[in-house]
Design a protein around this motif. Structure first.
Motif, PDB file in Angstrom:
ATOM      1  N   THR A 200      -8.275   8.611  -0.511  1.00 51.84           N
ATOM      2  CA  THR A 200      -9.431   8.427  -1.399  1.00 51.84           C
ATOM      3  C   THR A 200     -10.677   9.114  -0.859  1.00 51.84           C
ATOM      4  O   THR A 200     -11.519   9.574  -1.636  1.00 51.84           O
ATOM      5  CB  THR A 200      -9.721   6.931  -1.609  1.00 51.84           C
TER       6      THR A 200
ATOM      7  N   ILE B 232       0.948   2.233  -3.427  1.00 52.65           N
ATOM      8  CA  ILE B 232      -0.337   2.724  -3.932  1.00 52.65           C
ATOM      9  C   ILE B 232      -0.581   4.168  -3.504  1.00 52.65           C
ATOM     10  O   ILE B 232      -1.229   4.937  -4.215  1.00 52.65           O
ATOM     11  CB  ILE B 232      -1.477   1.811  -3.437  1.00 52.65           C
ATOM     12  N   LEU B 233      -0.052   4.549  -2.355  1.00 47.95           N
ATOM     13  CA  LEU B 233      -0.262   5.898  -1.830  1.00 47.95           C
ATOM     14  C   LEU B 233       0.286   6.931  -2.810  1.00 47.95           C
ATOM     15  O   LEU B 233       1.440   6.859  -3.221  1.00 47.95           O
ATOM     16  CB  LEU B 233       0.438   6.040  -0.483  1.00 47.95           C
TER      17      LEU B 233
ATOM     18  N   TYR C 240      -5.952   6.199  -7.378  1.00 50.86           N
ATOM     19  CA  TYR C 240      -6.031   5.022  -6.504  1.00 50.86           C
ATOM     20  C   TYR C 240      -6.199   3.750  -7.327  1.00 50.86           C
ATOM     21  O   TYR C 240      -5.496   2.744  -7.106  1.00 50.86           O
ATOM     22  CB  TYR C 240      -7.204   5.213  -5.539  1.00 50.86           C
TER      23      TYR C 240
ATOM     24  N   GLN D 186      -1.353  14.534  -3.075  1.00 50.22           N
ATOM     25  CA  GLN D 186      -2.789  14.328  -2.913  1.00 50.22           C
ATOM     26  C   GLN D 186      -3.565  15.099  -3.980  1.00 50.22           C
ATOM     27  O   GLN D 186      -3.527  16.327  -3.999  1.00 50.22           O
ATOM     28  CB  GLN D 186      -3.238  14.792  -1.533  1.00 50.22           C
TER      29      GLN D 186
ATOM     30  N   HIS E  12       0.823  -1.213   0.000  1.00 48.17           N
ATOM     31  CA  HIS E  12       0.000   0.000   0.000  1.00 48.17           C
ATOM     32  C   HIS E  12       0.860   1.267   0.000  1.00 48.17           C
ATOM     33  O   HIS E  12       0.387   2.332  -0.418  1.00 48.17           O
ATOM     34  CB  HIS E  12      -0.952   0.007   1.191  1.00 48.17           C
TER      35      HIS E  12
ATOM     36  N   ARG F 153      -2.907   3.095  -9.535  1.00 49.11           N
ATOM     37  CA  ARG F 153      -1.747   2.705  -8.739  1.00 49.11           C
ATOM     38  C   ARG F 153      -1.944   1.322  -8.116  1.00 49.11           C
ATOM     39  O   ARG F 153      -0.974   0.569  -7.963  1.00 49.11           O
ATOM     40  CB  ARG F 153      -1.456   3.762  -7.673  1.00 49.11           C
ATOM     41  N   THR F 154      -3.196   0.971  -7.790  1.00 50.15           N
ATOM     42  CA  THR F 154      -3.457  -0.378  -7.286  1.00 50.15           C
ATOM     43  C   THR F 154      -3.201  -1.407  -8.377  1.00 50.15           C
ATOM     44  O   THR F 154      -2.599  -2.459  -8.130  1.00 50.15           O
ATOM     45  CB  THR F 154      -4.898  -0.484  -6.765  1.00 50.15           C
TER      46      THR F 154
ATOM     47  N   VAL G 100      -3.897   5.358   2.467  1.00 48.61           N
ATOM     48  CA  VAL G 100      -4.533   5.254   1.154  1.00 48.61           C
ATOM     49  C   VAL G 100      -6.029   5.531   1.271  1.00 48.61           C
ATOM     50  O   VAL G 100      -6.606   6.264   0.450  1.00 48.61           O
ATOM     51  CB  VAL G 100      -4.281   3.858   0.541  1.00 48.61           C
TER      52      VAL G 100
ATOM     53  N   ASN H  76      -0.056   2.278   6.182  1.00 40.34           N
ATOM     54  CA  ASN H  76      -0.070   2.665   4.764  1.00 40.34           C
ATOM     55  C   ASN H  76      -1.455   2.519   4.156  1.00 40.34           C
ATOM     56  O   ASN H  76      -1.903   3.368   3.380  1.00 40.34           O
ATOM     57  CB  ASN H  76       0.940   1.832   3.976  1.00 40.34           C
TER      58      ASN H  76
END
Length: 230
Positions: A126, A75-76, A91, A80, A72, A94-95, A122, A118
């Motif tokens: 979101t 993924i972060l 999100y 922002q 994760h 990146r996932t 995430v 983490n």
């Protein structure tokens, strides 16, 4: 007490910590899948006895929690996004990218919520852009809807990649192998909608398919957010 709350044992000869354990576990899983991520195999990779690991991790499930949370961090987002749509798009993308780097992640997505630091970051990234745009329940359902879509899409893509490796057949090879059978079945006239899809549909790659589906899901969320409260 969670694995993140539990203090690590004092340093001993041949220093060990959860970070080293997690790095070794991820390397093993990247090489050979989740089946390779056992405490015994991780201990062997670190050249320590399996009992040494139990001072840091009590169960295999805790190890899974730790490695998923470590991914994760990938993924972060680095920054922002201020816009909710771009935040959810980032999100999802990146996932997917993390799952393509660590295919075993697809097997662990969609289960119980991940509560590591983490993963919590995430989730915050979101939800934050939706704050103030709608009520809390609608914001939660929006994130859940995007998560459900990307989990299904990622699992399908990874399953296809695994099938190609297992059979040695690319998608084109598979289509050629089953083409005669499929043409015979379509020629019966029993599957008119499928026949049209096979002969007239546009074929796209996995990334284009993912992006199209993601756009449709985000459009649906946008439509929901635009509706006045009941």
């Amino acid at each position: 007490m969670t694995v993140w709350d539990r203090p690590e044992p004092p340093t001993r000869p041949l220093p060990l910590d959860r970070e080293r354990i997690v790095v070794a576990a991820i390397a093993l899983a990247d090489e050979a899948g989740l089946a390779a991520m056992s405490l015994r195999k991780v201990a062997a990779r670190l050249e320590v006895g399996p009992m040494r690991l139990y001072g840091y991790i009590s169960t295999k499930e805790e190890l899974f929690d730790l490695v998923v949370d470590e991914v994760h961090a990938e993924i972060l987002p680095e920054e922002q996004p201020g816009d909710w749509r771009e935040a959810l798009r980032a999100y999802a993308r990146r996932t997917r990218q993390a799952a393509l780097r660590h295919e075993w992640l697809a097997d662990l997505l969609g289960g119980r919520p991940t509560m590591g630091p983490n993963a919590l970051a995430v989730t915050e990234a979101t939800l934050a852009p939706l704050d103030g745009l709608t009520d809390l329940d609608t914001a939660l359902r929006a994130v859940e809807t995007v998560s459900a879509y990307l989990t299904g899409a990622i699992r399908r893509e990874i399953a296809n990649l695994r099938a190609e490796r297992a059979t040695g057949l690319s998608k084109r090879d598979w289509q050629r192998a089953f083409g005669p059978y499929l043409r015979r079945m379509l020629a019966t006239g029993r599957f008119p909608a499928l026949t049209k899809a096979v002969y007239d549909g546009t074929e796209v790659d996995a990334e284009a398919s993912f992006e199209t589906g993601l756009d449709w899901v985000l459009d649906a969320v946008a439509a929901k957010l635009a509706r006045p409260p009941a």
